[in-house]
Design an enzyme around this catalytic site. Sequence first.
Site, mmCIF file in Angstrom:
data_model
loop_
_atom_site.group_PDB
_atom_site.id
_atom_site.type_symbol
_atom_site.label_atom_id
_atom_site.label_comp_id
_atom_site.label_asym_id
_atom_site.label_seq_id
_atom_site.Cartn_x
_atom_site.Cartn_y
_atom_site.Cartn_z
ATOM 1 N N LYS A 150 4.382 35.921 -7.667
ATOM 2 C CA LYS A 150 5.371 36.694 -6.917
ATOM 3 C C LYS A 150 6.015 35.835 -5.829
ATOM 4 O O LYS A 150 5.332 35.072 -5.153
ATOM 5 C CB LYS A 150 4.717 37.929 -6.297
ATOM 6 C CG LYS A 150 4.213 38.931 -7.336
ATOM 7 C CD LYS A 150 3.589 40.150 -6.693
ATOM 8 C CE LYS A 150 3.090 41.132 -7.755
ATOM 9 N NZ LYS A 150 2.468 42.334 -7.153
ATOM 10 N N GLU A 207 -13.227 24.044 -16.972
ATOM 11 C CA GLU A 207 -13.621 25.201 -17.774
ATOM 12 C C GLU A 207 -12.399 25.997 -18.243
ATOM 13 O O GLU A 207 -12.336 26.434 -19.397
ATOM 14 C CB GLU A 207 -14.558 26.111 -16.963
ATOM 15 C CG GLU A 207 -15.925 25.523 -16.690
ATOM 16 C CD GLU A 207 -15.977 24.653 -15.429
ATOM 17 O OE1 GLU A 207 -17.080 24.224 -15.063
ATOM 18 O OE2 GLU A 207 -14.914 24.408 -14.814
ATOM 19 N N ASP A 257 -4.291 28.873 -8.696
ATOM 20 C CA ASP A 257 -3.719 30.217 -8.786
ATOM 21 C C ASP A 257 -2.192 30.106 -8.715
ATOM 22 O O ASP A 257 -1.656 29.520 -7.770
ATOM 23 C CB ASP A 257 -4.227 31.070 -7.618
ATOM 24 C CG ASP A 257 -3.926 32.549 -7.809
ATOM 25 O OD1 ASP A 257 -2.854 32.889 -8.342
ATOM 26 O OD2 ASP A 257 -4.766 33.377 -7.404
#
Length: 214
Positions: free
Chosen positions: A122, A192, A118
Amino acid sequence: MRVRNKPWANDYITDHPHIVIQEPKSFKGKWKEVFGNDHPIHIEVGTGKGQFIAGMAKQNPEVNYIGIELFESVLVNALQKAADDHIPNLKLLNVDAADLTEIFDQKEISRVYLNFSDPWPKKRHEKRRLTYKTFLAKYEEILVKGGEIHFKTDNQGLFEYSLKSLAEYGLKLIYVSLDLHNSDFEDNIMTEYEEKFSGMGQKIYRLEAKCMNK
């Protein structure tokens, strides 16, 4: 990442304790006993659906692999792959990456894989990035001298951040690719996400860094 709830996930995980290790903190310093051999141990932080780590384990039977995934409803996909293919050198953990140093002893791990983490774009979320300095300190603690971190992403901003973060921390960059699928790198196992993003024409970025501060 949006995670689709699978009410049966917990029961399925519980039914496979030989693959998803229960109470992993009790095995700190004893992971070679779990596998029953002295092979090096590689971990993937953020295993997702498990395509990468299952592929690596089948490709490299002389290495032990541990996949780490926080979300049960995602981990069960990796578990199904491991169970269906009967991969003896693959174990899975349903834990948070923040707990790595409570699960693995110093110098117990030879390599850490970070794939399509991830990006937490921010600035206020910087500390959550898996290449932030506090995570690098955890990897350094559990890695052997000369142990490596391998990182792949489709996110250019995260890749540039990670290059800077690893270099500033004192890790030695030994491989950098700005377009992995058009490079000379061999035996790449895709995740994936990697299949999806590369199929859309996006570049895949990859680096390898070595831990020399011990």
